[in-house]
Design a protein around this motif. Structure first.
Motif, mmCIF file in Angstrom:
data_model
loop_
_atom_site.group_PDB
_atom_site.id
_atom_site.type_symbol
_atom_site.label_atom_id
_atom_site.label_comp_id
_atom_site.label_asym_id
_atom_site.label_seq_id
_atom_site.Cartn_x
_atom_site.Cartn_y
_atom_site.Cartn_z
ATOM 1 N N UNK A 126 0.837 -1.205 0.000
ATOM 2 C CA UNK A 126 0.000 0.000 0.000
ATOM 3 C C UNK A 126 0.870 1.253 0.000
ATOM 4 N N UNK A 127 1.898 1.247 0.827
ATOM 5 C CA UNK A 127 2.787 2.407 0.944
ATOM 6 C C UNK A 127 3.502 2.683 -0.375
ATOM 7 N N UNK A 128 4.041 1.643 -0.981
ATOM 8 C CA UNK A 128 4.834 1.827 -2.203
ATOM 9 C C UNK A 128 3.976 2.231 -3.401
ATOM 10 N N UNK A 129 2.675 1.943 -3.331
ATOM 11 C CA UNK A 129 1.776 2.305 -4.436
ATOM 12 C C UNK A 129 1.078 3.641 -4.206
ATOM 13 N N UNK A 130 1.279 4.240 -3.039
ATOM 14 C CA UNK A 130 0.538 5.451 -2.669
ATOM 15 C C UNK A 130 1.029 6.688 -3.410
ATOM 16 N N UNK A 131 0.098 7.598 -3.667
ATOM 17 C CA UNK A 131 0.439 8.899 -4.251
ATOM 18 C C UNK A 131 1.095 9.782 -3.200
ATOM 19 N N UNK A 132 0.519 9.790 -2.002
ATOM 20 C CA UNK A 132 1.018 10.608 -0.902
ATOM 21 C C UNK A 132 1.077 9.747 0.358
ATOM 22 N N UNK A 133 2.134 9.931 1.158
ATOM 23 C CA UNK A 133 2.302 9.163 2.394
ATOM 24 C C UNK A 133 2.453 10.135 3.560
ATOM 25 N N UNK A 134 1.564 10.018 4.533
ATOM 26 C CA UNK A 134 1.642 10.827 5.748
ATOM 27 C C UNK A 134 1.852 9.893 6.935
ATOM 28 N N UNK A 135 2.642 10.343 7.909
ATOM 29 C CA UNK A 135 2.928 9.533 9.092
ATOM 30 C C UNK A 135 2.645 10.388 10.321
ATOM 31 N N UNK A 136 1.644 9.995 11.112
ATOM 32 C CA UNK A 136 1.203 10.807 12.246
ATOM 33 C C UNK A 136 1.479 10.110 13.577
ATOM 34 N N UNK A 137 1.923 10.885 14.550
ATOM 35 C CA UNK A 137 2.123 10.373 15.902
ATOM 36 C C UNK A 137 2.224 11.531 16.877
ATOM 37 N N UNK A 138 2.114 11.226 18.153
ATOM 38 C CA UNK A 138 2.225 12.242 19.202
ATOM 39 C C UNK A 138 3.266 11.795 20.221
ATOM 40 N N UNK A 139 3.941 12.773 20.836
ATOM 41 C CA UNK A 139 4.898 12.456 21.889
ATOM 42 C C UNK A 139 6.027 11.567 21.396
ATOM 43 N N UNK A 140 6.336 10.530 22.166
ATOM 44 C CA UNK A 140 7.436 9.633 21.802
ATOM 45 C C UNK A 140 7.142 8.864 20.517
ATOM 46 N N UNK A 141 5.868 8.644 20.217
ATOM 47 C CA UNK A 141 5.516 7.951 18.970
ATOM 48 C C UNK A 141 5.905 8.780 17.747
ATOM 49 N N UNK A 142 5.923 10.105 17.909
ATOM 50 C CA UNK A 142 6.323 10.970 16.795
ATOM 51 C C UNK A 142 7.794 10.751 16.439
ATOM 52 N N UNK A 143 8.621 10.436 17.432
ATOM 53 C CA UNK A 143 10.034 10.147 17.154
ATOM 54 C C UNK A 143 10.162 8.925 16.247
ATOM 55 N N UNK A 144 9.282 7.955 16.450
ATOM 56 C CA UNK A 144 9.270 6.762 15.602
ATOM 57 C C UNK A 144 8.777 7.127 14.201
ATOM 58 N N UNK A 145 7.828 8.057 14.131
ATOM 59 C CA UNK A 145 7.353 8.550 12.827
ATOM 60 C C UNK A 145 8.511 9.143 12.022
ATOM 61 N N UNK A 146 9.340 9.939 12.683
ATOM 62 C CA UNK A 146 10.472 10.568 12.004
ATOM 63 C C UNK A 146 11.471 9.524 11.509
ATOM 64 N N UNK A 147 11.646 8.469 12.278
ATOM 65 C CA UNK A 147 12.550 7.393 11.865
ATOM 66 C C UNK A 147 12.036 6.729 10.588
ATOM 67 N N UNK A 148 10.730 6.439 10.543
ATOM 68 C CA UNK A 148 10.154 5.825 9.350
ATOM 69 C C UNK A 148 10.221 6.780 8.159
ATOM 70 N N UNK A 149 9.979 8.066 8.409
ATOM 71 C CA UNK A 149 10.063 9.061 7.337
ATOM 72 C C UNK A 149 11.455 9.051 6.698
ATOM 73 N N UNK A 150 12.491 9.075 7.516
ATOM 74 C CA UNK A 150 13.858 9.084 6.995
ATOM 75 C C UNK A 150 14.156 7.819 6.198
ATOM 76 N N UNK A 151 13.708 6.687 6.699
ATOM 77 C CA UNK A 151 13.954 5.423 6.000
ATOM 78 C C UNK A 151 13.294 5.417 4.621
ATOM 79 N N UNK A 152 12.029 5.831 4.559
ATOM 80 C CA UNK A 152 11.306 5.817 3.284
ATOM 81 C C UNK A 152 11.889 6.826 2.297
#
Length: 281
Positions: A126-152
């Motif tokens: 789903x991610x690789x076929x998507x037109x736009x990818x958003x990653x949402x999180x709050x607090x410490x979960x947002x740090x994990x969001x940033x990690x996934x963003x950098x990887x992708x």
């Protein structure tokens, strides 16, 4: 979802008598092939009707269908043990450093037990076929969001990690069925995250959530759920085991994203490596 995860996910929704049946089955899973409804009811000090009701609440027509699925599932995986977690800070643990590491080892073992390769692969597609990818999180979960963003982004999949509630709502307002939103939330009940997920659902975007095993509004709103394990309670000194489990699931998800087009991924990773190398002293 496997019967093992279904049992754990919906345990909170069962009546007390049905929970007793569930706990008995978990403790005696090796012997269920020899059990009848009546024998289980007698051993769990409840009624045959409670056994059947439990099976139906888990999505089965009756005990026979549940029994077949349960036996097959137990031939492959074990149910994560419900071990007691003691916060290494709030618990005033003199050996807090070692205890923190031991907690992380335990949560990784549990995360591996509930890991579903097929579901993770579906999320990656789903991610690789998507037109736009958003990653949402709050607090410490947002740090994990940033990690996934950098990887992708390193495999040339442009995405945005967002941790501010108002900006999440703005971004979620301009998406459609061609887009994917990934929500990372330990509880799956954070008000701001649920609000953004409801908006994403209205706009028909695909929703992938990374959240701990159990019933939650976020999981119910999601098209795909990648479950994490967390030993922490709601009151905690800091996100420790929850963050470790989330990072582990993110790494597995990224690996499948890269493998979807492995040759392209290798080229882009080499390209970013060479770019970084130019600026190293």
């Amino acid at each position: 979802m496997s019967v093992m995860l279904t049992m754990l996910k919906y345990k909170e929704e069962l009546s007390m008598a049905e929970r007793v049946v569930l706990d008995y089955l978990i403790e005696n899973k090796e012997s269920i092939k020899d059990f009848s409804v009546e024998k289980i009811a007698e051993a769990a000090y409840t009624s045959p009707a409670s056994v059947v009701r439990m099976c139906k609440k888990l999505g089965y027509k009756g005990f026979k269908d549940f029994k077949i699925d349960f036996i097959l599932a137990n031939a492959k995986v074990e149910i994560p043990e419900n071990k007691e977690y003691v916060d290494v800070i709030l618990g005033r643990d003199e050996h807090c450093g070692r205890s923190a590491i031991e907690n992380n080892i335990r949560v990784l073992e549990d995360t591996l037990k509930m890991y579903d390769e097929k579901v993770t692969k579906q999320a990656a597609e789903l991610i690789m076929a998507a037109r736009k990818i958003l990653i949402f999180g709050k607090g410490s979960s947002y740090l994990v969001c940033k990690d996934l963003e950098m990887k992708l982004r390193r495999i040339n999949k442009f995405c945005i990690a967002q941790g501010e509630s108002h900006e999440q709502l703005v971004d979620a307002s301009f998406i459609n069925q061609k887009d994917v939103i990934i929500f990372i939330s330990n509880s799956g009940k954070t008000k701001e995250i649920v609000s953004a997920a409801l908006l994403a659902k209205e706009n028909k975007a695909k929703i992938i959530s990374i959240t701990k095993l159990g019933s939650s509004i976020l999981a119910d709103l999601s098209d795909i759920v990648l479950y994490t394990s967390s030993l922490e309670g709601e009151f905690r000194s800091g996100a420790m085991t929850s963050r470790i489990s989330q990072m582990c699931v993110v790494d597995a998800l990224f690996a499948h994203c890269a493998y979807t087009d492995i040759d392209r991924s290798v080229r882009t990773l080499e390209m970013t490596y060479k770019t970084f190398k130019k600026f190293k002293r």
